[in-house]
Design a protein around this motif. Structure first.
Motif, PDB file in Angstrom:
ATOM      1  N   TYR A  74       0.823  -8.241 -11.594  1.00  0.00           N
ATOM      2  CA  TYR A  74       0.673  -6.826 -11.222  1.00  0.00           C
ATOM      3  C   TYR A  74       1.813  -6.002 -11.803  1.00  0.00           C
ATOM      4  N   ARG A  75       3.030  -6.491 -11.672  1.00  0.00           N
ATOM      5  CA  ARG A  75       4.189  -5.740 -12.153  1.00  0.00           C
ATOM      6  C   ARG A  75       4.131  -5.535 -13.655  1.00  0.00           C
ATOM      7  N   ASN A  76       3.731  -6.550 -14.390  1.00  0.00           N
ATOM      8  CA  ASN A  76       3.785  -6.480 -15.845  1.00  0.00           C
ATOM      9  C   ASN A  76       2.581  -5.786 -16.470  1.00  0.00           C
ATOM     10  N   TYR A  77       1.418  -5.859 -15.832  1.00  0.00           N
ATOM     11  CA  TYR A  77       0.227  -5.272 -16.412  1.00  0.00           C
ATOM     12  C   TYR A  77      -0.103  -3.883 -15.860  1.00  0.00           C
ATOM     13  N   VAL A  78       0.323  -3.605 -14.643  1.00  0.00           N
ATOM     14  CA  VAL A  78      -0.068  -2.354 -13.995  1.00  0.00           C
ATOM     15  C   VAL A  78       1.127  -1.636 -13.387  1.00  0.00           C
ATOM     16  N   GLY A  79       1.895  -2.339 -12.563  1.00  0.00           N
ATOM     17  CA  GLY A  79       2.903  -1.718 -11.721  1.00  0.00           C
ATOM     18  C   GLY A  79       3.955  -0.914 -12.455  1.00  0.00           C
ATOM     19  N   LYS A  80       4.483  -1.443 -13.550  1.00  0.00           N
ATOM     20  CA  LYS A  80       5.562  -0.721 -14.231  1.00  0.00           C
ATOM     21  C   LYS A  80       5.057   0.567 -14.870  1.00  0.00           C
ATOM     22  N   TYR A  81       3.787   0.590 -15.302  1.00  0.00           N
ATOM     23  CA  TYR A  81       3.221   1.817 -15.875  1.00  0.00           C
ATOM     24  C   TYR A  81       2.888   2.826 -14.773  1.00  0.00           C
ATOM     25  N   TYR A  82       2.440   2.312 -13.645  1.00  0.00           N
ATOM     26  CA  TYR A  82       2.157   3.196 -12.503  1.00  0.00           C
ATOM     27  C   TYR A  82       3.438   3.894 -12.041  1.00  0.00           C
ATOM     28  N   ASP A  83       4.523   3.141 -11.946  1.00  0.00           N
ATOM     29  CA  ASP A  83       5.797   3.734 -11.538  1.00  0.00           C
ATOM     30  C   ASP A  83       6.298   4.736 -12.574  1.00  0.00           C
ATOM     31  N   LEU A  84       6.054   4.438 -13.855  1.00  0.00           N
ATOM     32  CA  LEU A  84       6.501   5.336 -14.916  1.00  0.00           C
ATOM     33  C   LEU A  84       5.803   6.691 -14.813  1.00  0.00           C
ATOM     34  N   TYR A  85       4.488   6.684 -14.724  1.00  0.00           N
ATOM     35  CA  TYR A  85       3.736   7.944 -14.750  1.00  0.00           C
ATOM     36  C   TYR A  85       3.737   8.656 -13.401  1.00  0.00           C
ATOM     37  N   LYS A  86       4.164   7.957 -12.362  1.00  0.00           N
ATOM     38  CA  LYS A  86       4.298   8.615 -11.074  1.00  0.00           C
ATOM     39  C   LYS A  86       5.485   9.575 -11.087  1.00  0.00           C
ATOM     40  N   ASN A  87       6.560   9.172 -11.750  1.00  0.00           N
ATOM     41  CA  ASN A  87       7.749  10.014 -11.897  1.00  0.00           C
ATOM     42  C   ASN A  87       8.230   9.934 -13.349  1.00  0.00           C
ATOM     43  N   GLU A 141      -5.498   7.106  -4.485  1.00  0.00           N
ATOM     44  CA  GLU A 141      -4.816   6.444  -5.603  1.00  0.00           C
ATOM     45  C   GLU A 141      -4.013   5.241  -5.109  1.00  0.00           C
ATOM     46  N   LYS A 142      -3.275   5.414  -4.009  1.00  0.00           N
ATOM     47  CA  LYS A 142      -2.452   4.326  -3.479  1.00  0.00           C
ATOM     48  C   LYS A 142      -3.326   3.172  -2.993  1.00  0.00           C
ATOM     49  N   MET A 143      -4.452   3.485  -2.350  1.00  0.00           N
ATOM     50  CA  MET A 143      -5.358   2.434  -1.895  1.00  0.00           C
ATOM     51  C   MET A 143      -5.893   1.640  -3.080  1.00  0.00           C
ATOM     52  N   PHE A 144      -6.232   2.342  -4.162  1.00  0.00           N
ATOM     53  CA  PHE A 144      -6.738   1.661  -5.347  1.00  0.00           C
ATOM     54  C   PHE A 144      -5.668   0.748  -5.948  1.00  0.00           C
ATOM     55  N   MET A 145      -4.434   1.254  -6.060  1.00  0.00           N
ATOM     56  CA  MET A 145      -3.366   0.446  -6.636  1.00  0.00           C
ATOM     57  C   MET A 145      -3.045  -0.756  -5.754  1.00  0.00           C
ATOM     58  N   ASP A 146      -3.121  -0.575  -4.430  1.00  0.00           N
ATOM     59  CA  ASP A 146      -2.897  -1.703  -3.531  1.00  0.00           C
ATOM     60  C   ASP A 146      -3.972  -2.774  -3.715  1.00  0.00           C
ATOM     61  N   SER A 147      -5.209  -2.342  -3.929  1.00  0.00           N
ATOM     62  CA  SER A 147      -6.288  -3.313  -4.139  1.00  0.00           C
ATOM     63  C   SER A 147      -6.091  -4.059  -5.450  1.00  0.00           C
ATOM     64  N   VAL A 148      -5.627  -3.350  -6.479  1.00  0.00           N
ATOM     65  CA  VAL A 148      -5.346  -4.010  -7.759  1.00  0.00           C
ATOM     66  C   VAL A 148      -4.221  -5.025  -7.587  1.00  0.00           C
ATOM     67  N   ARG A 149      -3.180  -4.629  -6.869  1.00  0.00           N
ATOM     68  CA  ARG A 149      -2.044  -5.538  -6.665  1.00  0.00           C
ATOM     69  C   ARG A 149      -2.478  -6.786  -5.902  1.00  0.00           C
ATOM     70  N   MET A 150      -3.251  -6.607  -4.839  1.00  0.00           N
ATOM     71  CA  MET A 150      -3.691  -7.761  -4.055  1.00  0.00           C
ATOM     72  C   MET A 150      -4.607  -8.666  -4.868  1.00  0.00           C
ATOM     73  N   THR A 151      -5.441  -8.079  -5.714  1.00  0.00           N
ATOM     74  CA  THR A 151      -6.345  -8.879  -6.551  1.00  0.00           C
ATOM     75  C   THR A 151      -5.559  -9.727  -7.546  1.00  0.00           C
ATOM     76  N   LEU A 152      -4.604  -9.097  -8.230  1.00  0.00           N
ATOM     77  CA  LEU A 152      -3.809  -9.831  -9.219  1.00  0.00           C
ATOM     78  C   LEU A 152      -2.915 -10.870  -8.551  1.00  0.00           C
ATOM     79  N   ASP A 153      -2.361 -10.537  -7.391  1.00  0.00           N
ATOM     80  CA  ASP A 153      -1.538 -11.508  -6.684  1.00  0.00           C
ATOM     81  C   ASP A 153      -2.377 -12.684  -6.198  1.00  0.00           C
ATOM     82  N   PHE A 154      -3.604 -12.400  -5.761  1.00  0.00           N
ATOM     83  CA  PHE A 154      -4.492 -13.478  -5.331  1.00  0.00           C
ATOM     84  C   PHE A 154      -4.829 -14.385  -6.511  1.00  0.00           C
ATOM     85  N   TRP A 155      -5.092 -13.784  -7.670  1.00  0.00           N
ATOM     86  CA  TRP A 155      -5.383 -14.583  -8.865  1.00  0.00           C
ATOM     87  C   TRP A 155      -4.181 -15.453  -9.226  1.00  0.00           C
TER      88      TRP A 155
END
Length: 555
Positions: free
Chosen positions: A58-71, A366-380
């Motif tokens: 999650y951090r490498n594929y999604v999270g770091k870009y989400y944090d970047l464009y959030k601020n 948006e936050k709910m969607f990102m949380d679902s992505v994080r949980m999916t990738l962490d589960f994988w």
């Protein structure tokens, strides 16, 4: 300093550390050999970085870009700095990566005392005489505390064996920081690294033994933040409790190691000549350039026409950005002049913080969607880890594989009860009544400040360093002579405590010497009554009795 160093690669917790099973499922040393041969004798470090990124998808594929464009304004430079550093992949030659994989990750040879840098000479960790500081973290998925610290339990019989070898081993376990955070986190640098650095020059005067470094009692904030650094004397039981006692699962890795050596030999004799003949520098450069981690950067580099157009547009916009510290947007139709669209949008200043309220509906979606992505990738990720672990034990715990791995031996651990008969110990015990003022003071300091208290804070360590390196008559001693004296007196105290106290009167023959020695001990331990625990007071009382001294004599 051993920061997040996997010296005992076989160790770990079942269900917690799946990375250690990779070799038993994916293959052994021959895979790194094949990769090096395909790259014309060079191993591409991008492969190691890619494996690391799989641990936090999650951090490498999604999270770091989400944090970047959030601020974007606040995070842009930090993002670029990290990506430039993280994307600077190192290259190793084939011999380097083979040695690392075979001796550390698969063979665990450093902890077993079978690794060699030259033929016939084993790397014995017991021969390291410089103080060792091992820094591990429970939040580290790559090198968990068992991998960073279990070598201590493997290389020695118990904490007395550490003292016999004359070593000072200091370990520290952080509760949550990740693998990269051990090296690059500013918070860790401001606290743990500062705490470690603050005692670097003083631990040479510590008696040999096993210690835990504790940093606590925080006060203030920012640059004004202060804390205390304590060294707590530990036993092997304490260390086992900290990193986990159950290590029976490590037996399966012996079979993996032996099978890996067989695979490597088969590859080296049969396939390696053919692979090397098919590889050259041109093909190696092509393979490196096609690695996914390099492609994601090179495809959007200046070689791409679309990227060049975007870069030009960025220059046009940034050149028109309003330098005033305002976030107001003035539409073009409200001015008298006609502006180009790029000039209009150039007046938009990206916010350093989120401008929308956190209870905004779209932000919540948006936050709910990102949380679902994080949980999916962490589960994988977790499912993949459990699958790897299950497959590993399903294969390598079979009876025939357990028998197959029995021939892989470790260093013979010395019987704890035989430590007293070691030549080093026997030689030290013959000197229990030898020496004078220096030996007596060192022995008394070990008895009162280390053995009795089992804890020494930074202030006490500073006073101990001052007495043993700056004050007379110790200031005239060479560092090697002082280290040998501390080692000898430690062994005498450890293996003959009663005799070490009784013989003090022989070392300190005159009353002035005894008074001076006791004053030095009191100075190091602390003048305040609250600085001394009951065990320390008991030891000091026994010392005074042996020296026929009273409190009135040393006032």
């Amino acid at each position: 300093m051993l920061n997040g160093a996997p010296v005992s690669a076989w160790s770990g917790e079942v269900g917690i550390n799946p990375m250690r099973y990779k070799a038993g499922v994916n293959g052994g040393t021959w895979l790194s050999m094949l990769s090096s041969d395909l790259n014309n004798g060079v191993f591409d470090g991008a492969a190691l970085v890619n494996n690391f990124e799989q641990m936090t998808p999650y951090r490498n594929y999604v999270g770091k870009y989400y944090d970047l464009y959030k601020n974007p304004q606040a995070n842009r430079q930090r993002f670029l700095d990290f990506e430039r550093w993280w994307g600077g992949f190192f290259l190793m030659n084939d011999k380097e990566i083979e040695w690392i994989v075979e001796n550390i990750f698969i063979g665990n040879r450093l902890a077993r005392n079978t690794g060699q840098l030259e033929k016939g000479v084993n790397i014995d960790l017991r021969n390291v005489k410089a103080p060792i500081i091992a820094f591990a973290s429970r939040g580290d998925d790559i090198t968990p505390p068992p991998q960073a610290l279990s070598w201590i339990l493997d290389a020695y019989s118990d904490e007395r064996d550490v003292e016999v070898c004359g070593q000072r081993i200091i370990y520290m376990i952080h509760e949550q920081v990740g693998h990269l955070g051990i090296f690059v986190s500013s918070q860790i640098a401001n606290r743990e690294h500062t705490g470690i650095a603050s005692i670097m020059d003083m631990i040479e005067v510590l008696p040999p033994g096993l210690y835990e470094l504790a940093i606590d009692h925080f006060e203030g904030s920012g640059k004004e933040k202060t804390f205390t650094v304590d060294l707590k004397r530990r036993t092997f039981e304490d260390l086992s409790q900290a990193i986990g006692k159950n290590r029976t699962d490590e037996e399966a890795f012996k079979a993996v190691h032996r099978y890996s050596m067989s695979q490597a030999q088969a590859y080296e004799h049969n396939l390696r000549p053919l692979v090397k003949a098919m590889s050259n520098e041109t093909s190696a450069q092509f393979l490196r350039s096609m690695h996914p981690l390099r492609l994601q950067r090179s495809l959007w580099s200046s070689k791409n026409p679309l990227a060049m157009a975007t870069s030009h547009l960025n220059q046009v916009i940034t050149s028109k950005v309003d330098r005033k510290k305002t976030q107001e947007f003035v539409p073009a139709q409200t001015t008298q002049e006609t502006h180009h669209p790029s000039e209009v949008y150039a007046h938009i200043k990206l916010p350093a913080i989120e401008s929308l309220q956190q209870d905004n509906l779209f932000l919540q979606v948006e936050k709910m969607f990102m949380d679902s992505v994080r949980m999916t990738l962490d589960f994988w990720r977790d499912w993949q880890g459990r699958y790897t672990e299950t497959l590993f034990f399903g294969i390598w715990t079979m009876p025939w594989f357990r028998q197959y791995g029995q021939s892989v031996g470790s260093r013979r651990l010395l019987d704890k009860d035989a430590l007293r008969e070691l030549p080093k110990v026997e030689k030290a015990l013959t000197k229990v009544a030898d020496g004078g003022f220096n030996e007596a003071v060192v022995r008394m300091l070990i008895l009162s400040n280390i053995v009795a208290d089992n804890n020494i804070d930074r202030d006490q360590l500073m006073r101990l360093t001052e007495v043993l390196t700056e004050q007379e008559p110790f200031a005239q001693l060479l560092q090697a002579d002082l280290a040998a004296m501390i080692h000898t007196q430690t062994l005498i105290v450890r293996f003959a405590e009663d005799d070490s106290i009784a013989s003090l009167s022989t070392l300190l023959k005159t009353k002035p010497e005894r008074v001076k020695a006791l004053k030095l001990v009191r100075y190091v331990v602390g003048d305040k009554a609250e600085d001394r625990n009951p065990a320390t007071l008991s030891i000091i009382k026994r010392i005074k009795t042996a020296l026929e001294m009273t409190d009135a004599d040393i006032k």
